[in-house]
Design a protein around this motif. Structure first.
Motif, PDB file in Angstrom:
ATOM      1  N   LEU A 143      17.535   2.655  37.356  1.00 17.44           N
ATOM      2  CA  LEU A 143      16.346   1.894  36.964  1.00 17.44           C
ATOM      3  C   LEU A 143      15.065   2.554  37.444  1.00 17.44           C
ATOM      4  CD1 LEU A 143      17.760  -1.678  37.562  1.00 17.44           C
ATOM      5  CD2 LEU A 143      17.350  -0.558  35.378  1.00 17.44           C
ATOM      6  N   VAL A 144      15.082   3.153  38.621  1.00 18.35           N
ATOM      7  CA  VAL A 144      13.899   3.890  39.084  1.00 18.35           C
ATOM      8  C   VAL A 144      13.610   5.053  38.146  1.00 18.35           C
ATOM      9  CG1 VAL A 144      13.006   5.385  40.908  1.00 18.35           C
ATOM     10  CG2 VAL A 144      14.076   3.206  41.494  1.00 18.35           C
ATOM     11  N   ALA A 145      14.642   5.758  37.721  1.00 22.53           N
ATOM     12  CA  ALA A 145      14.430   6.865  36.774  1.00 22.53           C
ATOM     13  C   ALA A 145      13.843   6.361  35.469  1.00 22.53           C
ATOM     14  CB  ALA A 145      15.763   7.579  36.520  1.00 22.53           C
ATOM     15  N   ALA A 146      14.223   5.143  35.056  1.00 24.10           N
ATOM     16  CA  ALA A 146      13.699   4.596  33.801  1.00 24.10           C
ATOM     17  C   ALA A 146      12.231   4.200  33.911  1.00 24.10           C
ATOM     18  CB  ALA A 146      14.528   3.377  33.389  1.00 24.10           C
ATOM     19  N   VAL A 147      11.783   3.894  35.133  1.00 19.23           N
ATOM     20  CA  VAL A 147      10.380   3.504  35.328  1.00 19.23           C
ATOM     21  C   VAL A 147       9.445   4.592  34.814  1.00 19.23           C
ATOM     22  CG1 VAL A 147       8.607   3.086  37.081  1.00 19.23           C
ATOM     23  CG2 VAL A 147      10.819   1.933  37.244  1.00 19.23           C
ATOM     24  N   PHE A 148       9.821   5.850  34.997  1.00 20.09           N
ATOM     25  CA  PHE A 148       8.953   6.960  34.614  1.00 20.09           C
ATOM     26  C   PHE A 148       8.851   7.132  33.100  1.00 20.09           C
ATOM     27  CE2 PHE A 148      10.456   7.967  38.889  1.00 20.09           C
ATOM     28  CZ  PHE A 148       9.269   8.260  39.533  1.00 20.09           C
ATOM     29  N   GLU A 149       9.696   6.468  32.354  1.00 17.95           N
ATOM     30  CA  GLU A 149       9.714   6.640  30.900  1.00 17.95           C
ATOM     31  C   GLU A 149       9.007   5.506  30.159  1.00 17.95           C
ATOM     32  OE1 GLU A 149      10.799   9.425  29.732  1.00 17.95           O
ATOM     33  OE2 GLU A 149      11.426  10.032  31.745  1.00 17.95           O
ATOM     34  N   ILE A 150       8.593   4.482  30.861  1.00 17.83           N
ATOM     35  CA  ILE A 150       7.992   3.312  30.201  1.00 17.83           C
ATOM     36  C   ILE A 150       6.499   3.548  30.015  1.00 17.83           C
ATOM     37  CG2 ILE A 150       7.524   0.844  30.409  1.00 17.83           C
ATOM     38  CD1 ILE A 150      10.082   0.589  31.995  1.00 17.83           C
ATOM     39  N   PRO A 151       5.998   3.481  28.793  1.00 16.41           N
ATOM     40  CA  PRO A 151       4.555   3.716  28.576  1.00 16.41           C
ATOM     41  C   PRO A 151       3.706   2.576  29.122  1.00 16.41           C
ATOM     42  CG  PRO A 151       5.607   3.018  26.545  1.00 16.41           C
ATOM     43  CD  PRO A 151       6.715   3.224  27.531  1.00 16.41           C
ATOM     44  N   ASP A 152       2.548   2.942  29.670  1.00 15.39           N
ATOM     45  CA  ASP A 152       1.546   1.963  30.136  1.00 15.39           C
ATOM     46  C   ASP A 152       2.111   0.984  31.156  1.00 15.39           C
ATOM     47  OD1 ASP A 152      -0.029   3.219  28.313  1.00 15.39           O
ATOM     48  OD2 ASP A 152       0.033   1.618  26.815  1.00 15.39           O
ATOM     49  N   ILE A 153       3.079   1.403  31.943  1.00 14.80           N
ATOM     50  CA  ILE A 153       3.657   0.465  32.904  1.00 14.80           C
ATOM     51  C   ILE A 153       2.660   0.125  34.012  1.00 14.80           C
ATOM     52  CG2 ILE A 153       4.710   2.238  34.370  1.00 14.80           C
ATOM     53  CD1 ILE A 153       7.111   0.292  34.665  1.00 14.80           C
ATOM     54  N   GLY A 154       1.784   1.057  34.319  1.00 13.28           N
ATOM     55  CA  GLY A 154       0.826   0.803  35.391  1.00 13.28           C
ATOM     56  C   GLY A 154      -0.112  -0.345  35.093  1.00 13.28           C
ATOM     57  N   SER A 155      -0.506  -0.503  33.829  1.00 15.43           N
ATOM     58  CA  SER A 155      -1.445  -1.574  33.482  1.00 15.43           C
ATOM     59  C   SER A 155      -0.840  -2.946  33.682  1.00 15.43           C
ATOM     60  CB  SER A 155      -1.903  -1.416  32.029  1.00 15.43           C
ATOM     61  OG  SER A 155      -0.789  -1.490  31.154  1.00 15.43           O
ATOM     62  N   ARG A 156       0.493  -3.059  33.637  1.00 15.50           N
ATOM     63  CA  ARG A 156       1.137  -4.359  33.796  1.00 15.50           C
ATOM     64  C   ARG A 156       1.622  -4.605  35.218  1.00 15.50           C
ATOM     65  NH1 ARG A 156       3.307  -2.469  29.079  1.00 15.50           N
ATOM     66  NH2 ARG A 156       5.322  -1.999  30.010  1.00 15.50           N
ATOM     67  N   LEU A 157       1.927  -3.522  35.945  1.00 13.13           N
ATOM     68  CA  LEU A 157       2.599  -3.707  37.233  1.00 13.13           C
ATOM     69  C   LEU A 157       1.859  -3.075  38.405  1.00 13.13           C
ATOM     70  CD1 LEU A 157       6.238  -3.037  36.012  1.00 13.13           C
ATOM     71  CD2 LEU A 157       5.165  -5.221  36.422  1.00 13.13           C
ATOM     72  N   ASP A 158       0.636  -2.599  38.191  1.00 19.04           N
ATOM     73  CA  ASP A 158      -0.118  -1.965  39.264  1.00 19.04           C
ATOM     74  C   ASP A 158      -0.198  -2.875  40.484  1.00 19.04           C
ATOM     75  OD1 ASP A 158      -1.649  -0.294  40.715  1.00 19.04           O
ATOM     76  OD2 ASP A 158      -3.437  -0.419  39.479  1.00 19.04           O
ATOM     77  N   TRP A 159      -0.496  -4.146  40.252  1.00 19.75           N
ATOM     78  CA  TRP A 159      -0.672  -5.081  41.367  1.00 19.75           C
ATOM     79  C   TRP A 159       0.646  -5.377  42.081  1.00 19.75           C
ATOM     80  CZ3 TRP A 159       1.776  -9.878  41.322  1.00 19.75           C
ATOM     81  CH2 TRP A 159       2.387 -10.235  40.115  1.00 19.75           C
ATOM     82  N   LEU A 160       1.775  -5.232  41.364  1.00 14.13           N
ATOM     83  CA  LEU A 160       3.072  -5.537  41.972  1.00 14.13           C
ATOM     84  C   LEU A 160       3.550  -4.443  42.923  1.00 14.13           C
ATOM     85  CD1 LEU A 160       5.332  -7.148  39.232  1.00 14.13           C
ATOM     86  CD2 LEU A 160       4.700  -8.107  41.432  1.00 14.13           C
ATOM     87  N   PHE A 161       3.078  -3.214  42.742  1.00 10.42           N
ATOM     88  CA  PHE A 161       3.552  -2.136  43.589  1.00 10.42           C
ATOM     89  C   PHE A 161       3.020  -2.260  45.008  1.00 10.42           C
ATOM     90  CE2 PHE A 161       4.415  -0.211  39.440  1.00 10.42           C
ATOM     91  CZ  PHE A 161       5.705   0.240  39.653  1.00 10.42           C
ATOM     92  N   GLY A 162       1.890  -2.943  45.169  1.00  7.42           N
ATOM     93  CA  GLY A 162       1.430  -3.337  46.495  1.00  7.42           C
ATOM     94  C   GLY A 162       0.916  -2.206  47.352  1.00  7.42           C
TER      95      GLY A 162
END
Length: 896
Positions: free
Chosen positions: A179-198
């Motif tokens: 699943l961590v490897a899949a994170v790098f393939e998702i487009p625009d993931i930062g705009s939705r989860l930036d706040w969750l990474f903390g």
């Protein structure tokens, strides 16, 4: 079969009552055939609930229906579709219940449902708990889709539900690596989860870095994925997320060196934050001797032309350090430094020139020649310095003959005739309703509606029905009072004509509008709006009572001007047909007809003799309208009213006196054009504020007298600078292209547009400025004085003005911009000299930089009041350095 029917009835009853436990018990004992037999009744109940009110009964039934329908589908596709249906989404069964009713299916079937749900888009809002539970039940491979991975991240990050940490959860998750490897393939993931990474020690970044150090995640693959994602680009939030992760991984020097090519690419093309990191890595490598001069020169070529001045300055500092460390690298690095000579910021140019001055002495003739060639891109003042300090022949000559480059004059455009067929006309009506249109499109369409209604009203109405089908009034009851109120208050452009053709507005309402006009409105726009609307109401009313064969006031040109011989020919045709002209239409035709006093501003050449000939032809018609036209063509038109300035907060506005010379026989709506424009009428909002499209037609109401329109639009145009509104300046290019004189009102409108908050409004103002200059109608000194006062009052911000005039100058209008700034700058310089207030004005230094650039390119010389005091201030701020540059340019002695 009776048992199946009984089971179906029992399940349906439990679903209606919302008894989830009972429904689940019934489903547990059913065969696939029994479930399929229950499905039609559940689908009917779903249709019933869609139309039912959202009450307690519906709220109880929906979750049970959601679970029962999913369980009764025996196909994986049907189950997935039912589970994600939009009408069931807002009141669905819990994931635990769904896993219970689906848990007795075959593992392959459950795996199929799992992956179908995981492939749904995030908007489907599939619960992560449901899909992850199905993964456990089915034993299928974990999905790596966007929906599943985002849900996993949100679930792992929900620390408030449990006492452990993100790192502990990831250690316990058997699917973490996939699943961590899949994170790098998702487009625009930062705009939705930036706040969750903390942030901090319990953030995702630190957890992933620790897992990498422990070997749970492959370090090389993770680093490569991070860098690849940064190279891919995307939204800025993606860059922030993956850059923070890369930083947390704490790359070794070997890992940084292996990816030198990646840092080169990121420094040149990535977002500023990512580029800054790549630049720092490259700088460290270069100063440690692990980057060749050729590589450093290569990256400098990309960085030195980035718009971020901080990055450019940092690169020049790095190049300076590299040159001091290894003087032998000058052959490769000095040409790279010289590339900054072409930067738009003269401060950057000067920094680069200083660096070249320090290291060029021992350079080879080939390097000196390359630097000399690049020095041609320096600003004129710095080119002179390059000649004096570097001895570079031929690069310091000031321009002997400056040539101003202005846009070509706008070509006059004739209004084409109306379409011949009703079907073609209906298509144009549809386009006009959908996206608006200019004066030419509106006028030819309006004339076409009148012409075709005169010929065959029924055929026209049939052709228009599909076009207006989506208008709210199209299928309304004719007696519905809201329709009458809607068209009594305002014709809404062509809508009143269309509604009349389709029988959706009464004759009585149209008659009241024609006889009494709009309700009393003291706003500054009411005069223009009343004249524009009167003709539309009249055209609609005459469709019902006495149809016009065509309109007299349809202009010849897109500016609104009407050629007198065309109007005479139309009146002659009216005489032949025995048609009675409309009062508003004929009055508008008089206001539009070209007279000899418009010759200087006309779109085509005309003479007093031609107007006199047209007047003779009009008088020969022997009609009342012909005689009025003849008199109108042979007498002087209304003189422009007296104007006076008034201030309102930070604004400078205009009041216009009464417009003399409007005939008393004009209809009341047109006589309002002569009323004074008082400051009290310039309200912040009114009924016309939101209809910007209509304003574009007001210039054609009084063609040749754009000051009347500009004065009435001044309050709205000032708001783009004072209140940061958007879009009001779109009318400025039309004002600039319109016929007539450009006085105080026009120039104040342009001044506010140049100081607008939004770039598109500033571009409109720049277009207007250049058109006025090209037409020889720009009072540059007066506009500059207005801008100076508006900046002093705070209505126009210097930084916004600097961006506008820089844009205008770079098109080739350096002399025009210089004349404006020569008049505007002394106002701020005087404030700076007296109390220093202008020193804190953001953008004042940028404004001086534009002025210095224009003065250098045009060879301007002379004295500017208070400039010396600014140049003599201590320090090296942008304001002071640019003041010194401007003074040096104005004081420069031209060599004999």
């Amino acid at each position: 079969m009776s048992g199946a029917v009984s089971a179906s009835e029992a399940l349906l009853g439990a679903v209606r009552a919302g008894r989830m436990g009972e429904a689940a018990g019934l489903l547990d004992g059913m065969t696939d055939a029994e479930r399929r037999a229950c499905l039609p009744a559940l689908k009917e109940l779903r249709k019933e609930l869609r139309a039912a009110p959202w009450d307690a009964a519906s709220r109880r039934a929906y979750p049970t229906l959601h679970a029962a329908g999913a369980a009764c589908h025996t196909g994986a596709a049907g189950t997935a579709t039912w589970l994600t249906a939009a009408d069931l989404r807002w009141s669905q069964a819990s994931p635990g219940v769904l896993l219970h009713v689906l848990g007795d299916r075959e593992r392959d079937w459950l795996g199929d449902v799992t992956h179908r749900l995981a492939e749904r888009p995030p908007l489907a809002q599939v619960p992560y708990e449901l899909v992850s539970g199905l993964v456990r039940l089915s034993g299928c491979p974990v999905p790596t889709t966007e929906t599943y991975v985002v849900g996993w991240i949100e679930q792992v990050g929900s620390l408030w539900q449990r006492g452990d940490t993100i790192l502990q959860r990831l250690r316990q998750d058997p699917y973490a690596a996939e699943l961590v490897a899949a994170v790098f393939e998702i487009p625009d993931i930062g705009s939705r989860l930036d706040w969750l990474f903390g942030d901090g020690p319990d953030s995702w970044f630190d957890a992933l870095a620790q897992l990498t150090r422990e070997g749970a995640l492959d370090r090389k693959a993770t680093v490569d994925a991070c860098v690849a994602r940064l190279l891919r680009g995307g939204v800025p939030s993606d860059g922030r997320v993956f850059l923070r992760l890369l930083t947390a991984l704490e790359l070794t020097r070997d890992e940084e060196r292996e990816r030198a090519a990646d840092w080169l690419a990121l420094a040149s093309d990535a977002t500023s934050t990512v580029a800054s990191h790549a630049q720092s890595v490259l700088g460290s490598l270069a100063l440690d001797g692990e980057l060749t001069p050729r590589q450093l020169a290569e990256v400098s070529g990309g960085v030195l032309f980035r718009p971020e001045k901080k990055l450019v300055r940092a690169q020049l500092v790095l190049l300076g350090k590299a040159l001091r460390r290894a003087p032998s690298s000058a052959a490769e690095l000095l040409p790279a430094v010289a590339q900054a000579f072409g930067h738009e910021d003269t401060d950057v140019q000067e920094r680069a020139l200083k660096l070249v001055e320090r290291h060029l002495a021992g350079a080879s003739p080939e390097v000196r020649a390359e630097v000399a060639h690049a020095a041609e891109e320096l600003s004129p003042g710095l080119r002179v310095r390059a000649t004096e300090t570097l001895g570079l022949d031929g690069v310091g000559r000031m321009p002997e003959h400056y040539a101003e480059l202005l846009p070509p004059l706008p070509e006059p455009a004739r209004v084409p005739p109306a379409p011949d067929s009703a079907v073609e006309l209906a298509e144009e009506v549809g386009a006009l309703l959908a996206s608006g249109g200019d004066v030419a499109a509106f006028e030819r369409t309006l004339d076409g509606l009148v012409r075709h209604a005169y010929r065959d009203r029924n055929a026209l109405a049939e052709a228009l029905k599909p076009v207006v089908a989506r208008r709210w009034w199209a299928d309304a009851d004719p007696q519905y009072t809201s329709v009458e109120k809607y068209f009594r208050a305002d014709p809404h452009g062509l809508e009143v004509v269309l509604a009349t053709l389709l029988g959706q507005v009464s004759t009585a309402t149209l008659q009241k509008a024609v006889e009494h006009g709009p309700t009393a409105d003291p706003c500054v726009h009411s005069a223009m709006a009343a004249a524009f609307n009167a003709r539309l109401w009249e055209a609609a009313y005459r469709l019902r009572t006495n149809p016009l064969p065509f309109l007299l006031a349809t202009p010849t040109w897109g500016s609104g001007l009407l050629e007198p011989d065309e109007l005479v020919a139309r009146l002659d045709e009216y005489r032949r047909l025995g048609a009675r002209p409309g009062a508003a239409d004929f009055t508008q035709a008089l206001l539009r007809v070209r007279r000899d006093d418009h010759a200087a501003a006309a779109t085509t050449a005309t003479t007093a003799a031609a107007a006199a000939a047209a007047a003779e032809q009009a008088a020969a018609l022997g009609t009342a309208e012909g005689n009025r036209l003849a008199l109108w063509l042979t007498t002087a038109g209304p003189s422009m009213p007296r104007s006076s300035r008034r201030t309102s907060g930070p604004r400078i506005l205009l009041e216009l006196g009464e417009l003399d010379g409007l005939p008393g026989e004009f209809p009341p709506a047109f006589r309002r054009l002569g009323r004074p424009v008082g400051l009290f009428e310039a309200r912040a909002y009114c009924a016309h504020y939101w209809d910007r499209a209509e304003r574009h037609h007001w210039l054609a109401v009084v063609p040749g007298r754009r000051e009347l329109v500009a004065a009435r639009l001044l309050r709205e145009l000032s708001s783009v600078a004072v209140e940061d509104t958007r879009g009001n300046a779109s009318v400025l290019p039309l004002i600039a292209e319109a016929p007539g004189g450009a006085g105080e009102a026009v120039h104040l409108c342009v001044a506010y547009g140049l100081g607008a908050r939004h770039p598109e409004d500033r571009l409109s103002a720049v277009d207007a400025l250049l058109v006025l200059a090209a037409r020889g109608q720009l009072d540059a000194e007066g506009l500059g004085a207005d801008l100076g006062q508006l900046m002093r009052r705070g209505a126009v911000k210097p930084l916004r003005l600097a961006e506008s005039v820089r844009t205008a100058a770079t098109t080739g209008a350096y002399a025009t911009v210089w004349e404006i700034l020569r008049a505007a700058l002394p106002v701020l310089l005087a404030d700076l000299a007296t109390d220093g207030t202008a020193a804190s004005a953001r953008g004042f230094g940028e404004l001086l930089a534009v002025a210095a650039e224009c003065a250098e390119r045009t060879g301007a010389r002379g004295h500017m009041a208070h400039l010396g005091q600014a140049a003599d201030r201590r320090g090296s701020s942008r304001l002071v350095t640019q003041a010194r540059r401007l003074r040096a340019t104005l004081d420069h002695e031209v060599a004999a």
